[in-house]
Design a protein around this motif. Structure first.
Motif, PDB file in Angstrom:
ATOM      1  N   GLY A 106      -5.463  10.608  -2.635  1.00 30.16           N
ATOM      2  CA  GLY A 106      -4.836   9.614  -3.509  1.00 30.16           C
ATOM      3  C   GLY A 106      -5.240   9.848  -4.955  1.00 30.16           C
ATOM      4  N   LEU A 107      -4.636   9.095  -5.863  1.00 34.89           N
ATOM      5  CA  LEU A 107      -4.966   9.251  -7.278  1.00 34.89           C
ATOM      6  C   LEU A 107      -6.324   8.624  -7.590  1.00 34.89           C
ATOM      7  N   GLN A 108      -6.906   9.060  -8.701  1.00 37.88           N
ATOM      8  CA  GLN A 108      -8.179   8.482  -9.145  1.00 37.88           C
ATOM      9  C   GLN A 108      -7.986   6.992  -9.451  1.00 37.88           C
ATOM     10  N   GLY A 109      -8.909   6.192  -8.999  1.00 42.20           N
ATOM     11  CA  GLY A 109      -8.816   4.754  -9.273  1.00 42.20           C
ATOM     12  C   GLY A 109      -8.022   3.986  -8.239  1.00 42.20           C
ATOM     13  N   SER A 110      -7.425   4.708  -7.277  1.00 47.52           N
ATOM     14  CA  SER A 110      -6.608   4.019  -6.273  1.00 47.52           C
ATOM     15  C   SER A 110      -7.482   3.225  -5.300  1.00 47.52           C
ATOM     16  N   GLY A 111      -8.739   3.633  -5.188  1.00 48.46           N
ATOM     17  CA  GLY A 111      -9.644   2.936  -4.262  1.00 48.46           C
ATOM     18  C   GLY A 111     -10.075   3.814  -3.101  1.00 48.46           C
ATOM     19  N   LYS A 112      -9.962   5.155  -3.266  1.00 47.83           N
ATOM     20  CA  LYS A 112     -10.321   6.096  -2.191  1.00 47.83           C
ATOM     21  C   LYS A 112     -11.769   5.969  -1.738  1.00 47.83           C
ATOM     22  N   THR A 113     -12.674   6.015  -2.740  1.00 43.15           N
ATOM     23  CA  THR A 113     -14.094   6.020  -2.386  1.00 43.15           C
ATOM     24  C   THR A 113     -14.490   4.702  -1.717  1.00 43.15           C
ATOM     25  N   THR A 114     -14.004   3.607  -2.282  1.00 45.00           N
ATOM     26  CA  THR A 114     -14.287   2.292  -1.693  1.00 45.00           C
ATOM     27  C   THR A 114     -13.736   2.243  -0.263  1.00 45.00           C
ATOM     28  N   PHE A 115     -12.498   2.714  -0.102  1.00 43.16           N
ATOM     29  CA  PHE A 115     -11.894   2.680   1.238  1.00 43.16           C
ATOM     30  C   PHE A 115     -12.657   3.577   2.216  1.00 43.16           C
ATOM     31  N   TYR A 138     -15.267  16.546  -9.158  1.00 42.40           N
ATOM     32  CA  TYR A 138     -15.080  16.484 -10.616  1.00 42.40           C
ATOM     33  C   TYR A 138     -15.752  15.277 -11.240  1.00 42.40           C
ATOM     34  N   ARG A 139     -15.987  14.267 -10.424  1.00 38.90           N
ATOM     35  CA  ARG A 139     -16.585  13.043 -10.950  1.00 38.90           C
ATOM     36  C   ARG A 139     -17.960  12.885 -10.323  1.00 38.90           C
ATOM     37  N   PRO A 140     -19.022  13.363 -11.002  1.00 35.75           N
ATOM     38  CA  PRO A 140     -20.360  13.271 -10.409  1.00 35.75           C
ATOM     39  C   PRO A 140     -20.670  11.834  -9.989  1.00 35.75           C
ATOM     40  N   ASP A 144     -22.403   9.604  -6.368  1.00 30.49           N
ATOM     41  CA  ASP A 144     -23.393   8.517  -6.378  1.00 30.49           C
ATOM     42  C   ASP A 144     -22.800   7.233  -5.827  1.00 30.49           C
ATOM     43  N   GLN A 145     -21.560   6.970  -6.220  1.00 31.98           N
ATOM     44  CA  GLN A 145     -20.874   5.752  -5.758  1.00 31.98           C
ATOM     45  C   GLN A 145     -20.778   5.759  -4.229  1.00 31.98           C
ATOM     46  N   LEU A 146     -20.401   6.899  -3.663  1.00 28.03           N
ATOM     47  CA  LEU A 146     -20.267   6.986  -2.205  1.00 28.03           C
ATOM     48  C   LEU A 146     -21.638   6.834  -1.538  1.00 28.03           C
ATOM     49  N   THR A 246      -4.122  -0.641  -1.323  1.00 29.57           N
ATOM     50  CA  THR A 246      -5.297  -1.336  -1.850  1.00 29.57           C
ATOM     51  C   THR A 246      -4.898  -2.401  -2.876  1.00 29.57           C
ATOM     52  N   LYS A 247      -5.872  -3.216  -3.206  1.00 31.14           N
ATOM     53  CA  LYS A 247      -5.762  -4.225  -4.269  1.00 31.14           C
ATOM     54  C   LYS A 247      -4.686  -5.263  -3.982  1.00 31.14           C
ATOM     55  N   LEU A 248      -4.514  -5.569  -2.707  1.00 34.34           N
ATOM     56  CA  LEU A 248      -3.556  -6.612  -2.350  1.00 34.34           C
ATOM     57  C   LEU A 248      -4.101  -7.999  -2.686  1.00 34.34           C
ATOM     58  N   ASP A 249      -5.357  -8.059  -3.115  1.00 31.03           N
ATOM     59  CA  ASP A 249      -5.914  -9.342  -3.545  1.00 31.03           C
ATOM     60  C   ASP A 249      -5.482  -9.672  -4.962  1.00 31.03           C
ATOM     61  N   GLY A 250      -4.950  -8.689  -5.676  1.00 32.24           N
ATOM     62  CA  GLY A 250      -4.532  -8.909  -7.068  1.00 32.24           C
ATOM     63  C   GLY A 250      -3.154  -9.546  -7.116  1.00 32.24           C
ATOM     64  N   ILE A 271      -4.855  -2.297   4.976  1.00 31.57           N
ATOM     65  CA  ILE A 271      -4.736  -2.918   3.658  1.00 31.57           C
ATOM     66  C   ILE A 271      -6.126  -3.330   3.179  1.00 31.57           C
ATOM     67  N   SER A 272      -6.307  -3.160   1.882  1.00 32.79           N
ATOM     68  CA  SER A 272      -7.584  -3.498   1.274  1.00 32.79           C
ATOM     69  C   SER A 272      -7.361  -4.691   0.348  1.00 32.79           C
ATOM     70  N   THR A 273      -8.225  -5.682   0.502  1.00 34.85           N
ATOM     71  CA  THR A 273      -7.997  -6.933  -0.232  1.00 34.85           C
ATOM     72  C   THR A 273      -9.205  -7.353  -1.062  1.00 34.85           C
ATOM     73  N   GLY A 274      -9.958  -6.386  -1.560  1.00 38.99           N
ATOM     74  CA  GLY A 274     -11.092  -6.739  -2.415  1.00 38.99           C
ATOM     75  C   GLY A 274     -12.082  -5.594  -2.508  1.00 38.99           C
ATOM     76  N   GLU A 275     -13.080  -5.776  -3.385  1.00 39.46           N
ATOM     77  CA  GLU A 275     -14.053  -4.709  -3.595  1.00 39.46           C
ATOM     78  C   GLU A 275     -15.143  -4.695  -2.535  1.00 39.46           C
ATOM     79  N   LYS A 276     -15.337  -5.829  -1.887  1.00 43.73           N
ATOM     80  CA  LYS A 276     -16.407  -5.922  -0.883  1.00 43.73           C
ATOM     81  C   LYS A 276     -16.090  -5.082   0.352  1.00 43.73           C
TER      82      LYS A 276
HETATM   83  P1  GDP Z   1     -11.166   6.199  -6.405  1.00 45.25           P
HETATM   84  O1  GDP Z   1     -11.231   6.760  -7.792  1.00 45.25           O
HETATM   85  O2  GDP Z   1      -9.807   6.358  -5.806  1.00 45.25           O
HETATM   86  O3  GDP Z   1     -12.248   6.692  -5.499  1.00 45.25           O
HETATM   87  O4  GDP Z   1     -11.312   4.598  -6.551  1.00 45.25           O
HETATM   88  P2  GDP Z   1     -12.581   3.651  -6.332  1.00 45.25           P
HETATM   89  O5  GDP Z   1     -12.874   3.491  -4.892  1.00 45.25           O
HETATM   90  O6  GDP Z   1     -13.681   4.080  -7.225  1.00 45.25           O
HETATM   91  O7  GDP Z   1     -11.969   2.264  -6.831  1.00 45.25           O
HETATM   92  C1  GDP Z   1     -11.584   2.045  -8.176  1.00 45.25           C
HETATM   93  C2  GDP Z   1     -11.893   0.590  -8.545  1.00 45.25           C
HETATM   94  O8  GDP Z   1     -11.084  -0.289  -7.779  1.00 45.25           O
HETATM   95  C3  GDP Z   1     -13.330   0.201  -8.244  1.00 45.25           C
HETATM   96  O9  GDP Z   1     -13.780  -0.638  -9.266  1.00 45.25           O
HETATM   97  C4  GDP Z   1     -13.230  -0.561  -6.915  1.00 45.25           C
HETATM   98  O10 GDP Z   1     -14.264  -1.504  -6.759  1.00 45.25           O
HETATM   99  C5  GDP Z   1     -11.876  -1.222  -7.076  1.00 45.25           C
HETATM  100  N1  GDP Z   1     -11.199  -1.499  -5.793  1.00 45.25           N
HETATM  101  C6  GDP Z   1     -11.018  -0.694  -4.723  1.00 45.25           C
HETATM  102  N2  GDP Z   1     -10.302  -1.306  -3.753  1.00 45.25           N
HETATM  103  C7  GDP Z   1     -10.035  -2.556  -4.220  1.00 45.25           C
HETATM  104  C8  GDP Z   1      -9.319  -3.689  -3.679  1.00 45.25           C
HETATM  105  O11 GDP Z   1      -8.756  -3.688  -2.567  1.00 45.25           O
HETATM  106  N3  GDP Z   1      -9.246  -4.790  -4.482  1.00 45.25           N
HETATM  107  C9  GDP Z   1      -9.822  -4.838  -5.716  1.00 45.25           C
HETATM  108  N4  GDP Z   1      -9.684  -5.963  -6.416  1.00 45.25           N
HETATM  109  N5  GDP Z   1     -10.480  -3.798  -6.249  1.00 45.25           N
HETATM  110  C10 GDP Z   1     -10.598  -2.678  -5.517  1.00 45.25           C
END
Ligand code: GDP
Length: 294
Positions: A106-115, A138-140, A144-146, A246-250, A271-276
């Motif tokens: 997925g694209l950067q910021g999409s929520g890959k690492t969190t997922f 590419y992103r050291p 760390d985040q993972l 992701t980010k269906l909580d927004g 589906i992802s609905t938050g950062e937790k």
């Molecule tokens: P990556 O670059 O694709 O690995 O994206 P990250 O996992 O780093 O997520 C990018 C940002 O989105 C981080 O600040 C996460 O905490 C946030 N994030 C990820 N999933 C969700 C979600 O389902 N809801 C919300 N509100 N934030 C999310």
């Protein structure tokens, strides 16, 4: 979730609720309002047209039962059509293999690492022995985040901070998994802010070399039509198995959830609905349709 879409569909259906029976005229105006609501929610025009054509046909073709009012009947038909549009039934991920490899793209910021970490936690709760592999070279900070998230959910993270070869790291992670009796390896890959050739080539190479049992495409639902276009491009290159929204909580409008299946012909699986870490759900098309209809 999808407040604006829900209230517009509700309004469209309300106009039928007071009517004694379904006629071509009252169905046509309700269907037109539903179509507009879908397009306003960023559903692709063709998809909105085809689903509302189908709603109209069903409404006019179906015998109105005495016990069911036109309003109730329409709610039922719209619910069935939205469920179908989103794939009909829940689809599971494939975790067969020794170890099974799940590739996350997925694209950067999409929520890959969190997922990736959420999925690891989800599988761990099913008593699976999981390894996370950090291949975002590419992103050291991504490594760390993972590591932080892995620690949080109690799952080991394999990384090689000095190595800039994603294919090699992924292969080494699988070797490490074999030696340590890990049954599933989740490979978190690098993304870019926009699609670029080098990123696509790299992930294609990783996919070809690790032969995943499941490739999941992660996409930010807030990006609406762009989410669907990005999904299309990734699918053409990677032929992925499922989508993670992701980010269906927004304050997301719903277009991605409703259109992706029809446009890409791949199921939404999570589906992802938050950062937790707990904010992850399996995707049930019927439950989502119910939610939209309020
Ligand atoms: P990556 O670059 O694709 O690995 O994206 P990250 O996992 O780093 O997520 C990018 C940002 O989105 C981080 O600040 C996460 O905490 C946030 N994030 C990820 N999933 C969700 C979600 O389902 N809801 C919300 N509100 N934030 C999310």
């Amino acid at each position: 979730m999808f407040e604006s879409l829900s209230s517009k569909i509700d309004k469209a259906l309300k106009t039928l609720k007071g009517q004694g029976k379904i006629t071509e005229i009252n169905v046509a105006s309700t269907v037109k309002e539903i179509r507009k609501a879908l397009i306003d929610a960023d559903v692709n025009y063709k998809v909105a047209k085809s689903v509302t054509d189908s709603i109209r046909e069903k409404a006019l073709g179906r015998e109105v039962l005495i016990a069911v009012s036109p309003g109730q009947l329409l709610v039922k038909i719209v619910s069935e059509e939205l469920t179908e549009l989103m794939g009909g039934t829940k689809e599971d991920i494939n975790t067969k293999g020794d170890p099974a490899v799940i590739l996350i793209a997925g694209l950067q910021g999409s929520g890959k690492t969190t997922f990736s970490a959420k999925l690891a936690s989800f599988l761990k709760k099913q008593n699976k022995n999981v390894l996370l592999a950090a291949c975002d070279i590419y992103r050291p900070a991504a490594i760390d985040q993972l590591k932080v998230l892995g620690e949080q959910v109690g799952v080991e993270v394999y990384s090689e901070p000095e190595n800039k070869n994603a294919v090699q790291i992924a292969k080494n992670a699988i070797e490490h998994a074999k030696k340590n009796n890990k049954k599933i390896v989740i490979v978190d890959t690098a993304g870019r802010l926009a699609i670029d050739e080098q990123m696509m080539k790299e992930i294609e190479e990783v996919k070809a070399s690790v032969k995943p049992s499941e490739t999941l495409f992660v996409v930010d639902s807030m990006t609406g039509q762009d989410a669907v276009n990005t999904a299309k491009t990734f699918n053409e290159r990677l032929n992925f198995d499922g989508v993670v929204l992701t980010k269906l909580d927004g304050d997301t409008r719903g277009g991605a959830a409703l259109s992706i299946r029809a446009v890409v012909d791949k199921p939404i699986k999570f589906i992802s609905t938050g950062e937790k870490m707990e904010a992850l759900d399996l995707f049930y098309p019927d439950r989502m349709a119910q939610r939209i209809l309020g």
